[in-house]
Design a protein around this motif. Structure first.
Motif, PDB file in Angstrom:
ATOM      1  N   LEU A  86       0.821  -1.210   0.000  1.00 11.52           N
ATOM      2  CA  LEU A  86       0.000   0.000   0.000  1.00 11.52           C
ATOM      3  C   LEU A  86       0.853   1.258   0.000  1.00 11.52           C
ATOM      4  CD1 LEU A  86      -2.768  -1.295   2.361  1.00 11.52           C
ATOM      5  CD2 LEU A  86      -3.199  -0.252   0.129  1.00 11.52           C
ATOM      6  N   GLU A  87       0.330   2.268  -0.666  1.00 13.05           N
ATOM      7  CA  GLU A  87       1.012   3.548  -0.816  1.00 13.05           C
ATOM      8  C   GLU A  87       0.134   4.645  -0.215  1.00 13.05           C
ATOM      9  OE1 GLU A  87       1.270   3.786  -5.035  1.00 13.05           O
ATOM     10  OE2 GLU A  87       2.771   2.164  -5.209  1.00 13.05           O
ATOM     11  N   PRO A  88       0.728   5.753   0.195  1.00  9.02           N
ATOM     12  CA  PRO A  88      -0.089   6.856   0.737  1.00  9.02           C
ATOM     13  C   PRO A  88      -1.198   7.285  -0.223  1.00  9.02           C
ATOM     14  CG  PRO A  88       2.229   7.238   1.202  1.00  9.02           C
ATOM     15  CD  PRO A  88       2.169   6.024   0.315  1.00  9.02           C
ATOM     16  N   GLU A  89      -0.960   7.156  -1.526  1.00  6.64           N
ATOM     17  CA  GLU A  89      -1.959   7.539  -2.524  1.00  6.64           C
ATOM     18  C   GLU A  89      -3.170   6.608  -2.516  1.00  6.64           C
ATOM     19  OE1 GLU A  89       1.814   9.278  -3.256  1.00  6.64           O
ATOM     20  OE2 GLU A  89       1.311   7.137  -3.163  1.00  6.64           O
ATOM     21  N   ASP A  90      -3.069   5.493  -1.829  1.00  6.41           N
ATOM     22  CA  ASP A  90      -4.204   4.569  -1.712  1.00  6.41           C
ATOM     23  C   ASP A  90      -5.161   4.979  -0.583  1.00  6.41           C
ATOM     24  OD1 ASP A  90      -1.848   1.961  -2.328  1.00  6.41           O
ATOM     25  OD2 ASP A  90      -3.294   2.782  -3.763  1.00  6.41           O
ATOM     26  N   THR A  91      -4.809   5.979   0.163  1.00 10.27           N
ATOM     27  CA  THR A  91      -5.683   6.455   1.233  1.00 10.27           C
ATOM     28  C   THR A  91      -6.999   6.943   0.653  1.00 10.27           C
ATOM     29  OG1 THR A  91      -3.853   7.070   2.676  1.00 10.27           O
ATOM     30  CG2 THR A  91      -5.956   8.201   3.028  1.00 10.27           C
ATOM     31  N   ALA A  92      -8.101   6.366   1.132  1.00 11.45           N
ATOM     32  CA  ALA A  92      -9.420   6.700   0.583  1.00 11.45           C
ATOM     33  C   ALA A  92     -10.487   5.944   1.357  1.00 11.45           C
ATOM     34  CB  ALA A  92      -9.498   6.326  -0.895  1.00 11.45           C
ATOM     35  N   LEU A  93     -11.726   6.296   1.056  1.00 12.49           N
ATOM     36  CA  LEU A  93     -12.871   5.517   1.529  1.00 12.49           C
ATOM     37  C   LEU A  93     -13.193   4.504   0.435  1.00 12.49           C
ATOM     38  CD1 LEU A  93     -14.868   5.330   3.885  1.00 12.49           C
ATOM     39  CD2 LEU A  93     -16.336   6.941   2.664  1.00 12.49           C
ATOM     40  N   TYR A  94     -13.187   3.234   0.790  1.00  9.22           N
ATOM     41  CA  TYR A  94     -13.375   2.160  -0.174  1.00  9.22           C
ATOM     42  C   TYR A  94     -14.789   1.608  -0.071  1.00  9.22           C
ATOM     43  CZ  TYR A  94      -8.424   2.024  -1.303  1.00  9.22           C
ATOM     44  OH  TYR A  94      -7.165   2.348  -1.746  1.00  9.22           O
ATOM     45  N   TYR A  95     -15.438   1.503  -1.224  1.00  4.83           N
ATOM     46  CA  TYR A  95     -16.803   0.998  -1.305  1.00  4.83           C
ATOM     47  C   TYR A  95     -16.853  -0.217  -2.213  1.00  4.83           C
ATOM     48  CZ  TYR A  95     -18.030   5.896  -0.118  1.00  4.83           C
ATOM     49  OH  TYR A  95     -18.142   7.133   0.451  1.00  4.83           O
ATOM     50  N   CYS A  96     -17.792  -1.101  -1.946  1.00  3.69           N
ATOM     51  CA  CYS A  96     -18.126  -2.108  -2.944  1.00  3.69           C
ATOM     52  C   CYS A  96     -19.567  -1.882  -3.400  1.00  3.69           C
ATOM     53  CB  CYS A  96     -17.924  -3.522  -2.431  1.00  3.69           C
ATOM     54  SG  CYS A  96     -19.042  -4.040  -1.128  1.00  3.69           S
ATOM     55  N   ALA A  97     -19.840  -2.310  -4.603  1.00  2.00           N
ATOM     56  CA  ALA A  97     -21.158  -2.111  -5.199  1.00  2.00           C
ATOM     57  C   ALA A  97     -21.415  -3.202  -6.213  1.00  2.00           C
ATOM     58  CB  ALA A  97     -21.235  -0.739  -5.866  1.00  2.00           C
ATOM     59  N   THR A  98     -22.681  -3.425  -6.514  1.00  3.43           N
ATOM     60  CA  THR A  98     -23.058  -4.541  -7.398  1.00  3.43           C
ATOM     61  C   THR A  98     -23.085  -4.116  -8.856  1.00  3.43           C
ATOM     62  OG1 THR A  98     -25.382  -4.051  -6.951  1.00  3.43           O
ATOM     63  CG2 THR A  98     -24.329  -5.799  -5.631  1.00  3.43           C
ATOM     64  N   GLN A 104     -24.935   2.248 -12.039  1.00  4.21           N
ATOM     65  CA  GLN A 104     -25.745   1.085 -12.374  1.00  4.21           C
ATOM     66  C   GLN A 104     -25.922   0.124 -11.199  1.00  4.21           C
ATOM     67  OE1 GLN A 104     -23.905  -0.695 -15.822  1.00  4.21           O
ATOM     68  NE2 GLN A 104     -24.696   0.869 -17.207  1.00  4.21           N
ATOM     69  N   ALA A 105     -25.284   0.417 -10.087  1.00  2.00           N
ATOM     70  CA  ALA A 105     -25.333  -0.500  -8.947  1.00  2.00           C
ATOM     71  C   ALA A 105     -26.704  -0.481  -8.283  1.00  2.00           C
ATOM     72  CB  ALA A 105     -24.259  -0.143  -7.939  1.00  2.00           C
ATOM     73  N   LEU A 106     -27.174  -1.686  -7.957  1.00  2.00           N
ATOM     74  CA  LEU A 106     -28.422  -1.811  -7.214  1.00  2.00           C
ATOM     75  C   LEU A 106     -28.166  -1.751  -5.713  1.00  2.00           C
ATOM     76  CD1 LEU A 106     -31.481  -2.324  -7.465  1.00  2.00           C
ATOM     77  CD2 LEU A 106     -30.990  -4.779  -7.400  1.00  2.00           C
ATOM     78  N   TYR A 107     -26.998  -2.252  -5.300  1.00  5.79           N
ATOM     79  CA  TYR A 107     -26.638  -2.245  -3.884  1.00  5.79           C
ATOM     80  C   TYR A 107     -25.227  -1.672  -3.727  1.00  5.79           C
ATOM     81  CZ  TYR A 107     -30.402  -5.715  -3.616  1.00  5.79           C
ATOM     82  OH  TYR A 107     -31.602  -6.372  -3.717  1.00  5.79           O
ATOM     83  N   TRP A 108     -25.000  -0.978  -2.652  1.00  9.31           N
ATOM     84  CA  TRP A 108     -23.663  -0.488  -2.309  1.00  9.31           C
ATOM     85  C   TRP A 108     -23.579  -0.291  -0.804  1.00  9.31           C
ATOM     86  CZ3 TRP A 108     -27.247   2.159  -5.139  1.00  9.31           C
ATOM     87  CH2 TRP A 108     -27.816   3.276  -4.536  1.00  9.31           C
ATOM     88  N   GLY A 109     -22.334  -0.303  -0.311  1.00  8.75           N
ATOM     89  CA  GLY A 109     -22.149  -0.170   1.123  1.00  8.75           C
ATOM     90  C   GLY A 109     -21.802   1.250   1.527  1.00  8.75           C
ATOM     91  N   ARG A 110     -21.544   1.427   2.832  1.00  9.43           N
ATOM     92  CA  ARG A 110     -21.225   2.757   3.371  1.00  9.43           C
ATOM     93  C   ARG A 110     -19.746   3.076   3.278  1.00  9.43           C
ATOM     94  NH1 ARG A 110     -24.805   2.976   8.987  1.00  9.43           N
ATOM     95  NH2 ARG A 110     -26.856   2.700   8.017  1.00  9.43           N
ATOM     96  N   GLY A 111     -18.944   2.065   2.969  1.00  5.95           N
ATOM     97  CA  GLY A 111     -17.525   2.300   2.801  1.00  5.95           C
ATOM     98  C   GLY A 111     -16.683   1.884   3.987  1.00  5.95           C
ATOM     99  N   ALA A 112     -15.408   1.628   3.698  1.00  5.86           N
ATOM    100  CA  ALA A 112     -14.417   1.298   4.724  1.00  5.86           C
ATOM    101  C   ALA A 112     -13.226   2.226   4.522  1.00  5.86           C
ATOM    102  CB  ALA A 112     -13.975  -0.157   4.602  1.00  5.86           C
ATOM    103  N   GLN A 113     -12.816   2.884   5.598  1.00 14.10           N
ATOM    104  CA  GLN A 113     -11.734   3.854   5.497  1.00 14.10           C
ATOM    105  C   GLN A 113     -10.384   3.143   5.509  1.00 14.10           C
ATOM    106  OE1 GLN A 113     -12.034   7.458   5.267  1.00 14.10           O
ATOM    107  NE2 GLN A 113      -9.931   7.064   4.604  1.00 14.10           N
ATOM    108  N   VAL A 114      -9.532   3.513   4.564  1.00 12.36           N
ATOM    109  CA  VAL A 114      -8.163   3.009   4.512  1.00 12.36           C
ATOM    110  C   VAL A 114      -7.233   4.215   4.576  1.00 12.36           C
ATOM    111  CG1 VAL A 114      -6.425   1.870   3.085  1.00 12.36           C
ATOM    112  CG2 VAL A 114      -8.744   0.927   3.223  1.00 12.36           C
TER     113      VAL A 114
END
Length: 118
Positions: A86-98, A104-114
């Motif tokens: 991992l690099e500092p540039e990877d710092t972000a809120l990460y989401y998954c979605a369908t 176009q996503a029907l479902y998505w989450g609230r995110g995980a902070q990295v």
């Protein structure tokens, strides 16, 4: 009603690893494309990787190729994102979605902070 929840985020030093999980309830995740997106402060949300319902089909953003791996556990109804080197540039809120396209996503989450920082 279906829901998605991301987990596994946190703080890590540069060069470290994290594994994010995207768990689904109320629907079968394997029926959908599943994308991992991220949004850094002041930047737009971007797709970093996507997996099709046929597991052999995956795509990666160039900046994460060779470092990130998307996978799924059908029995656990979960999609994972293994993030190495991992690099500092990877710092972000990460989401998954369908979907591989957020709109176009029907479902998505609230995110995980990295956070990647020394």
């Amino acid at each position: 009603q279906g829901q998605i929840e991301e987990s596994g985020g946190g703080w890590v030093q540069p060069g470290g690893s994290l594994k994010l999980s995207c768990g689904a309830t109320g629907f079968i995740l394997d029926y959908y494309q599943v994308g991992w997106f991220r949004q850094a402060p002041g930047k737009e949300r971007e797709l970093i990787t996507c997996i099709w319902s046929i597991e052999e089909d995956k795509s990666y953003k160039d900046s994460v190729k060779g470092r990130f791996t998307i996978s799924k556990d059908i029995a656990k109804n979960t999609v994972y994102l293994q993030m190495n080197n991992l690099e500092p540039e990877d710092t972000a809120l990460y989401y998954c979605a369908t979907a591989c396209l957020w709109t176009q996503a029907l479902y998505w989450g609230r995110g995980a902070q990295v956070i990647v920082s020394s």
